[in-house]
Design a protein around this motif. Structure first.
Motif, PDB file in Angstrom:
ATOM      1  N   MET A 108      11.191  11.520   4.992  1.00 14.67           N
ATOM      2  CA  MET A 108       9.743  11.329   4.922  1.00 14.67           C
ATOM      3  C   MET A 108       9.095  12.487   4.173  1.00 14.67           C
ATOM      4  O   MET A 108       8.760  13.525   4.754  1.00 14.67           O
ATOM      5  N   LYS A 109       8.934  12.301   2.879  1.00 13.33           N
ATOM      6  CA  LYS A 109       8.433  13.351   1.995  1.00 13.33           C
ATOM      7  C   LYS A 109       6.914  13.283   1.849  1.00 13.33           C
ATOM      8  O   LYS A 109       6.327  12.203   1.735  1.00 13.33           O
ATOM      9  N   GLU A 110       6.323  14.468   1.812  1.00 12.50           N
ATOM     10  CA  GLU A 110       4.880  14.554   1.626  1.00 12.50           C
ATOM     11  C   GLU A 110       4.525  14.399   0.158  1.00 12.50           C
ATOM     12  O   GLU A 110       5.145  14.997  -0.720  1.00 12.50           O
ATOM     13  N   GLY A 111       3.524  13.565  -0.101  1.00 18.18           N
ATOM     14  CA  GLY A 111       3.052  13.393  -1.467  1.00 18.18           C
ATOM     15  C   GLY A 111       2.537  11.986  -1.695  1.00 18.18           C
ATOM     16  O   GLY A 111       2.991  11.037  -1.067  1.00 18.18           O
ATOM     17  N   LYS A 112       1.588  11.841  -2.579  1.00 16.23           N
ATOM     18  CA  LYS A 112       1.017  10.533  -2.890  1.00 16.23           C
ATOM     19  C   LYS A 112       2.116   9.610  -3.396  1.00 16.23           C
ATOM     20  O   LYS A 112       2.883   9.967  -4.291  1.00 16.23           O
ATOM     21  N   LEU A 114       4.628   8.689  -1.624  1.00 13.36           N
ATOM     22  CA  LEU A 114       5.858   8.936  -0.866  1.00 13.36           C
ATOM     23  C   LEU A 114       5.649   8.406   0.551  1.00 13.36           C
ATOM     24  O   LEU A 114       5.263   7.267   0.720  1.00 13.36           O
ATOM     25  N   SER A 115       5.904   9.188   1.580  1.00 17.08           N
ATOM     26  CA  SER A 115       5.761   8.641   2.932  1.00 17.08           C
ATOM     27  C   SER A 115       4.447   9.021   3.600  1.00 17.08           C
ATOM     28  O   SER A 115       3.959   8.303   4.466  1.00 17.08           O
ATOM     29  N   HIS A 116       3.859  10.162   3.209  1.00 16.37           N
ATOM     30  CA  HIS A 116       2.620  10.591   3.840  1.00 16.37           C
ATOM     31  C   HIS A 116       1.963  11.696   3.028  1.00 16.37           C
ATOM     32  O   HIS A 116       2.614  12.344   2.193  1.00 16.37           O
ATOM     33  N   THR A 117       0.684  11.880   3.228  1.00 13.30           N
ATOM     34  CA  THR A 117      -0.037  13.014   2.673  1.00 13.30           C
ATOM     35  C   THR A 117      -0.735  13.738   3.823  1.00 13.30           C
ATOM     36  O   THR A 117      -1.056  13.132   4.845  1.00 13.30           O
ATOM     37  N   VAL A 118      -0.951  15.027   3.637  1.00 10.14           N
ATOM     38  CA  VAL A 118      -1.631  15.825   4.657  1.00 10.14           C
ATOM     39  C   VAL A 118      -3.065  16.075   4.197  1.00 10.14           C
ATOM     40  O   VAL A 118      -3.299  16.594   3.103  1.00 10.14           O
ATOM     41  N   THR A 119      -4.014  15.680   5.038  1.00 17.02           N
ATOM     42  CA  THR A 119      -5.427  15.862   4.716  1.00 17.02           C
ATOM     43  C   THR A 119      -6.046  16.866   5.686  1.00 17.02           C
ATOM     44  O   THR A 119      -5.387  17.360   6.596  1.00 17.02           O
ATOM     45  N   LYS A 120      -7.314  17.140   5.499  1.00 19.73           N
ATOM     46  CA  LYS A 120      -8.012  18.080   6.377  1.00 19.73           C
ATOM     47  C   LYS A 120      -8.112  17.550   7.802  1.00 19.73           C
ATOM     48  O   LYS A 120      -8.270  18.322   8.754  1.00 19.73           O
ATOM     49  N   THR A 121      -8.030  16.240   7.955  1.00 17.69           N
ATOM     50  CA  THR A 121      -8.160  15.640   9.287  1.00 17.69           C
ATOM     51  C   THR A 121      -6.829  15.226   9.895  1.00 17.69           C
ATOM     52  O   THR A 121      -6.793  14.673  10.994  1.00 17.69           O
ATOM     53  N   GLY A 122      -5.729  15.494   9.183  1.00 15.47           N
ATOM     54  CA  GLY A 122      -4.422  15.161   9.725  1.00 15.47           C
ATOM     55  C   GLY A 122      -3.523  14.479   8.713  1.00 15.47           C
ATOM     56  O   GLY A 122      -3.756  14.548   7.505  1.00 15.47           O
ATOM     57  N   VAL A 123      -2.500  13.807   9.217  1.00 18.50           N
ATOM     58  CA  VAL A 123      -1.514  13.154   8.358  1.00 18.50           C
ATOM     59  C   VAL A 123      -1.966  11.727   8.040  1.00 18.50           C
ATOM     60  O   VAL A 123      -2.344  10.969   8.936  1.00 18.50           O
ATOM     61  N   LYS A 124      -1.923  11.380   6.745  1.00 21.37           N
ATOM     62  CA  LYS A 124      -2.280  10.033   6.299  1.00 21.37           C
ATOM     63  C   LYS A 124      -1.008   9.330   5.840  1.00 21.37           C
ATOM     64  O   LYS A 124      -0.327   9.775   4.922  1.00 21.37           O
ATOM     65  N   GLY A 125      -0.642   8.235   6.495  1.00 20.80           N
ATOM     66  CA  GLY A 125       0.574   7.515   6.170  1.00 20.80           C
ATOM     67  C   GLY A 125       0.487   6.760   4.859  1.00 20.80           C
ATOM     68  O   GLY A 125      -0.537   6.138   4.563  1.00 20.80           O
ATOM     69  N   GLU A 126       1.563   6.798   4.090  1.00 14.27           N
ATOM     70  CA  GLU A 126       1.637   6.088   2.818  1.00 14.27           C
ATOM     71  C   GLU A 126       2.505   4.828   2.911  1.00 14.27           C
ATOM     72  O   GLU A 126       2.496   4.002   2.006  1.00 14.27           O
ATOM     73  N   LEU A 127       3.256   4.676   4.011  1.00 16.44           N
ATOM     74  CA  LEU A 127       4.161   3.526   4.129  1.00 16.44           C
ATOM     75  C   LEU A 127       3.454   2.327   4.774  1.00 16.44           C
ATOM     76  O   LEU A 127       3.973   1.677   5.671  1.00 16.44           O
ATOM     77  N   THR A 128       2.260   2.030   4.264  1.00 15.18           N
ATOM     78  CA  THR A 128       1.481   0.921   4.812  1.00 15.18           C
ATOM     79  C   THR A 128       2.079  -0.435   4.445  1.00 15.18           C
ATOM     80  O   THR A 128       1.670  -1.457   4.997  1.00 15.18           O
ATOM     81  N   ASN A 129       3.027  -0.456   3.534  1.00 19.38           N
ATOM     82  CA  ASN A 129       3.739  -1.703   3.208  1.00 19.38           C
ATOM     83  C   ASN A 129       4.622  -2.157   4.373  1.00 19.38           C
ATOM     84  O   ASN A 129       4.976  -3.332   4.468  1.00 19.38           O
ATOM     85  N   LEU A 130       4.973  -1.229   5.256  1.00 17.78           N
ATOM     86  CA  LEU A 130       5.779  -1.566   6.431  1.00 17.78           C
ATOM     87  C   LEU A 130       4.821  -1.995   7.541  1.00 17.78           C
ATOM     88  O   LEU A 130       4.295  -1.172   8.291  1.00 17.78           O
ATOM     89  N   SER A 131       4.588  -3.296   7.631  1.00 20.49           N
ATOM     90  CA  SER A 131       3.540  -3.810   8.502  1.00 20.49           C
ATOM     91  C   SER A 131       3.842  -3.627   9.984  1.00 20.49           C
ATOM     92  O   SER A 131       2.933  -3.504  10.804  1.00 20.49           O
TER      93      SER A 131
END
Length: 201
Positions: A108-112, A114-131
């Protein structure tokens, strides 16, 4: 003729012994997915000799969203292209095994993109294709004991927090507890349920 929308489902299997009951669950789930006109893609962590630990170079590359482990690249690509995910694993010491924890840590790599990005409010998931995620487990402890006295780690931590932080919005936990002393009939009924379950992705 009606065209069937075939789903790509990644199945992550974590057990070193191919004669285990967990492996029997894997067999039933894979057959079930195929019969429901899905396309299951298996990640067998032990059989594929996945290394769940970081070395110095891998940790350095993590901060760039990169890796020098080809399996990490392969697995993350599979996840990005899938429609759903299934985990099949034993519960060891009230939670997921180290091998599976290492899979989450390394893949689970950080980056747009990839699997997630880190924002000021926390972790934002990028694997939204996995319903949706399904987590099949077996445990020596009874299921009620894991839920009431051991922190309910699979549901409360792994599904409700870790997977949600990766963008997987919902998940279902299916456990056969007290497996060491379970009867042959109970095991067969569990396998039958795994074979006949309707998956919703």
């Amino acid at each position: 003729m009606e065209l069937i929308d075939m789903k790509n489902i990644v199945v992550i299997y974590c057990h070193p012994y191919d004669q285990s009951f967990t492996h029997a669950v894997l067999t039933q789930v894979m057959n079930n997915l195929t019969e429901q006109n899905n396309h299951p893609q298996l990640i067998d962590l032990y059989n594929e000799h996945f290394n769940p630990t970081y070395d110095k170079e891998e940790l350095r590359l993590f901060h760039e969203g990169k890796t020098h482990d080809p399996l990490v690249t392969k697995y993350l690509k599979m996840l990005r292209q899938a429609d759903g995910i299934i985990f099949i694993t034993p519960i060891w010491w009230n939670s997921i095994p180290g091998m599976l924890k290492g899979f989450i840590d390394k893949v689970m790599k950080e980056g747009k993109g990839l699997s997630h990005t880190v924002t000021k409010t926390g972790v934002k998931g990028e694997l939204t294709n996995l319903s949706h995620a399904y987590v099949f487990t077996t445990s020596t402890s009874p299921t009620f004991y894991l839920k009431l006295f051991c922190g309910n780690a699979i549901k409360k931590v792994f599904i409700n927090h870790t997977l949600k932080q990766l963008g997987i919005s919902s998940g279902k936990w299916i456990n056969l507890g007290g497996i060491t002393n379970s009867s042959a009939d109970k095991r067969q009924r569990h396998l039958k349920a795994c074979r006949e379950m309707t998956f919703n992705f």
